[in-house]
Scaffold this active site. Structure first.
Site, short mmCIF file in Angstrom:
data_model
loop_
_atom_site.label_atom_id
_atom_site.label_comp_id
_atom_site.label_asym_id
_atom_site.label_seq_id
_atom_site.Cartn_x
_atom_site.Cartn_y
_atom_site.Cartn_z
CD GLU A 60 -26.15 2.19 28.13
OE1 GLU A 60 -25.57 0.97 28.41
OE2 GLU A 60 -26.49 2.44 29.29
CG ASP A 63 -23.95 -5.55 33.99
OD1 ASP A 63 -24.53 -4.50 33.19
OD2 ASP A 63 -22.68 -5.23 33.72
CB SER A 64 -29.42 -2.99 34.24
OG SER A 64 -29.93 -4.00 33.64
CE LYS A 123 -25.56 -5.89 27.23
NZ LYS A 123 -24.65 -5.15 28.03
CG ASP A 158 -24.71 -7.30 30.51
OD1 ASP A 158 -24.24 -7.41 29.41
OD2 ASP A 158 -25.48 -6.41 31.21
CD GLU A 187 -20.51 -2.69 29.98
OE1 GLU A 187 -19.52 -1.87 30.45
OE2 GLU A 187 -21.66 -2.75 30.52
O1 KIV Z 1 -27.12 -4.01 31.83
C1 KIV Z 1 -27.98 -3.67 31.03
O2 KIV Z 1 -29.30 -3.72 31.23
C2 KIV Z 1 -27.62 -3.40 29.74
C3 KIV Z 1 -28.57 -2.47 29.11
C4 KIV Z 1 -28.83 -1.20 29.66
C5 KIV Z 1 -28.38 -2.58 27.49
O3 KIV Z 1 -26.67 -3.40 29.46
#
Ligand code: KIV
Length: 275
Positions: free
Chosen positions: A193, A56-57, A124, A95, A126
């Site tokens: 992280e 989600d970056s 993934k 994500d 959080e």
């Molecule tokens: O969203 C993302 O790119 C991430 C990485 C920074 C691990 O979670």
């Protein structure tokens, strides 16, 4: 068609959860990177990178937001589907965006969409102990899960910004407990992280699943960075753990190969990238 079956005995078999565990056991560093489109995905694959995250970056590096909070499930699915088209060997993780896993049922429904519509092989999410029930529910449906601890960008408005986590003894101890709990709940991979290197080492030693780090020191089983940081595309000030691997190389492929080599031969991250 049927590539997983046909090519599992080939010289470059697709990476899966079992091969990540084997890499950990054999002390072979796992090279991971984020990616958001098919063209870069093909380069990432050609560079020999093991794991690709549609993170989600993308809310920050693609969409230009200040945080990852505005990213939706449809955004991730759109980019994941594009990335999946460019990949053959790397393992594809997607994500789960902000507020898409607030209940077990919602998490399951959205994880299924990431896999069926996006082509992801693992999701993934959080969070710490509070997410153990969600992880357990997904795992009980045979969905592969990566649990993301340490700096959790979806929570920055609550936690006070993009800061190193786990510096104080109590916070470090809590993170160690959370990591173990999430592993025991069924997480197949743990991502750490922005934490002190010593804590990254301790958590990696205490778990039996592969641990991937970003700003978590040199001792995690693998490293991940944001693609646009690796290739020096991201404008402005970068986090301490970022290295520009494009420097001295004349193509993005060469930059990505330099990143993979540096992780594998343990020259990245160096002390200057650690907390
Ligand atoms: O969203 C993302 O790119 C991430 C990485 C920074 C691990 O979670």
């Amino acid at each position: 068609m049927y590539t997983q079956l046909q090519l599992r005995d080939s010289a470059r078999p697709p990476v899966n959860v079992a091969s990540l565990v084997k890499m950990r056991e054999q002390g072979q560093k796992i090279v991971c990177i984020t990616c958001y489109d098919a063209s870069y995905a093909a380069l990432v694959d050609a560079a020999g990178i093991d794991v690709v995250l549609v993170g989600d970056s993308l809310g920050m590096v693609i969409q230009g937001h200040d945080t990852t909070v505005p990213v939706t499930l449809d955004h991730i699915i759109y980019h994941c589907r594009a990335v999946a088209k460019g990949l053959f060997r790397p393992f594809l993780i997607a994500d789960m965006p902000f507020m898409t896993y607030t209940s077990r049922e919602q998490a399951l429904q959205n994880a299924v969409r990431l896999m069926q519509e996006g082509g992801a092989k693992m999701v993934k999410l959080e969070g710490g102990a509070g997410q153990a029930a969600i992880v357990e529910f997904l795992a009980s449906h045979d969905i592969a899960v990566c649990a993301h601890l340490g700096l959790r960008p979806q929570s920055v408005h609550k936690t006070g910004g993009f800061r190193v986590q786990g510096r104080e003894d109590a916070a470090a101890e809590q993170m160690r407990r959370d990591a173990k709990l999430l592993q025991d709940a069924g997480a197949d991979v743990v991502l750490l992280e922005c934490i002190p290197s010593a804590l990254g080492r301790e958590i990696t030693e205490e778990l039996h699943v592969p641990v991937i780090g970003i700003g978590a020191g040199p001792d995690t089983d693998g490293q991940i960075l944001v693609l646009y940081d690796v290739l020096d595309i991201t404008p402005g000030r970068k986090p301490r753990f970022v290295q520009n691997f494009q420097a001295g190389h004349d193509s993005p492929l060469a930059g990505l190969e330099a990143y993979a080599a540096a992780v594998r031969n343990r020259t990245y991250p160096g002390p200057e990238h650690c907390f």
